[in-house]
Enzyme design. Structure first.
Site, PDB file in Angstrom:
ATOM      1  CG  ASP A 271      47.682 -15.584   9.474  1.00  0.00           C
ATOM      2  OD1 ASP A 271      47.895 -16.030   8.327  1.00  0.00           O
ATOM      3  OD2 ASP A 271      46.619 -15.774  10.088  1.00  0.00           O
TER       4      ASP A 271
ATOM      5  CG  HIS B  17      43.429 -13.221   8.376  1.00  0.00           C
ATOM      6  ND1 HIS B  17      42.911 -11.999   8.682  1.00  0.00           N
ATOM      7  CD2 HIS B  17      43.241 -13.991   9.466  1.00  0.00           C
ATOM      8  CE1 HIS B  17      42.421 -12.031   9.910  1.00  0.00           C
ATOM      9  NE2 HIS B  17      42.611 -13.231  10.407  1.00  0.00           N
ATOM     10  CD  GLN B  18      47.335 -18.721   3.580  1.00  0.00           C
ATOM     11  OE1 GLN B  18      46.720 -18.015   2.782  1.00  0.00           O
ATOM     12  NE2 GLN B  18      48.237 -19.595   3.197  1.00  0.00           N
ATOM     13  CB  ALA B  19      47.492 -18.749  11.153  1.00  0.00           C
ATOM     14  CG  PHE B  20      41.760 -20.432   9.467  1.00  0.00           C
ATOM     15  CD1 PHE B  20      40.890 -21.323   8.856  1.00  0.00           C
ATOM     16  CD2 PHE B  20      42.081 -19.268   8.792  1.00  0.00           C
ATOM     17  CE1 PHE B  20      40.331 -21.045   7.605  1.00  0.00           C
ATOM     18  CE2 PHE B  20      41.531 -18.971   7.555  1.00  0.00           C
ATOM     19  CZ  PHE B  20      40.657 -19.872   6.966  1.00  0.00           C
TER      20      PHE B  20
ATOM     21  CB  ILE C  43      47.189 -19.242  15.978  1.00  0.00           C
ATOM     22  CG1 ILE C  43      46.187 -20.088  15.187  1.00  0.00           C
ATOM     23  CG2 ILE C  43      48.514 -19.119  15.238  1.00  0.00           C
ATOM     24  CD1 ILE C  43      45.682 -19.432  13.927  1.00  0.00           C
TER      25      ILE C  43
ATOM     26  NE  ARG D 259      41.814  -6.147  16.495  1.00  0.00           N
ATOM     27  CZ  ARG D 259      41.790  -6.649  17.723  1.00  0.00           C
ATOM     28  NH1 ARG D 259      41.415  -7.875  17.918  1.00  0.00           N
ATOM     29  NH2 ARG D 259      42.147  -5.916  18.758  1.00  0.00           N
TER      30      ARG D 259
ATOM     31  CD  GLU E   9      43.503  -9.285   6.901  1.00  0.00           C
ATOM     32  OE1 GLU E   9      42.555  -9.970   7.297  1.00  0.00           O
ATOM     33  OE2 GLU E   9      44.637  -9.375   7.381  1.00  0.00           O
TER      34      GLU E   9
ATOM     35  CB  THR F  53      48.573 -14.811  15.158  1.00  0.00           C
ATOM     36  OG1 THR F  53      48.437 -14.699  16.580  1.00  0.00           O
ATOM     37  CG2 THR F  53      49.901 -15.441  14.802  1.00  0.00           C
TER      38      THR F  53
END
Length: 179
Positions: free
Chosen positions: A98, A135-138, A28, A74, A103, A72
């Site tokens: 992200d 944490h959803q860029a994927f 990413i 940690r 989190e 993107t």
């Protein structure tokens, strides 16, 4: 129901021509760097005790006032209190996150009817200079399709007896080390 007026503090900014620090150069982050033509991305394997983390801190200090940070990698790579202070003073012009260092308690859960007791997270969420995703860029249709396809291919390879060096996704050296 929704406020779509222009006076709600949601004025955006172009990142063209801005100083952008990218933390995390996995797939990413690499794509973002290619789009932005980033010359010196911040290291992606920086852990708090590593030389890369010290390098990242030094390079962050080189950033121009009003620069933008994108993480993107940690959440622990960013000192959230320092980030909030930098946003408040204008040293940091904005950030895209992200990930967030604490989190685990919040991400992937519905907190819409609960109180978030983490004041840093609340301040990030309420800051119009911050874009924060869970944490959803994927999490795109294309990425999920690719993950599913790779998983199916891996299962087929395993079923066909491909193991270790013969497996297409191996990280084992094909030629033995001479020693």
């Amino acid at each position: 129901m929704a406020n779509f007026t222009l006076d709600t503090g949601l004025l955006g900014m172009d990142i063209h021509g801005k100083n952008v620090g990218v933390m995390g150069t996995g797939k990413i982050g690499q794509i973002l760097c290619n789009i932005r033509k980033v010359r010196r991305p911040l290291p992606h394997d920086a852990s708090p005790a590593s030389d890369q983390a010290h390098d990242q801190q030094g390079r962050t200090a080189e950033a121009q006032e009003g620069g933008i940070i994108i993480n993107t990698a940690r959440g622990g790579l960013i000192d959230t209190e320092a980030l909030l202070s930098g946003l408040q003073t204008g040293i940091i012009g904005g950030c895209g996150l992200d990930v967030y260092e604490k989190e685990q308690q919040y991400f992937f859960q519905d907190w819409s009817a609960k109180n978030i007791e983490d004041s840093d997270l609340t301040e990030l969420l309420g800051n119009n200079k911050v874009v924060l995703t869970a944490h959803q860029a994927f999490f795109t249709k294309e990425a999920i399709d690719k993950i599913v396809g790779t998983t199916i291919d891996n299962l087929r390879s395993w079923k066909d007896g491909k193991r270790e060096v013969d497996h297409p996704n191996t990280c084992i050296q094909a030629t033995p080390c001479k020693g």
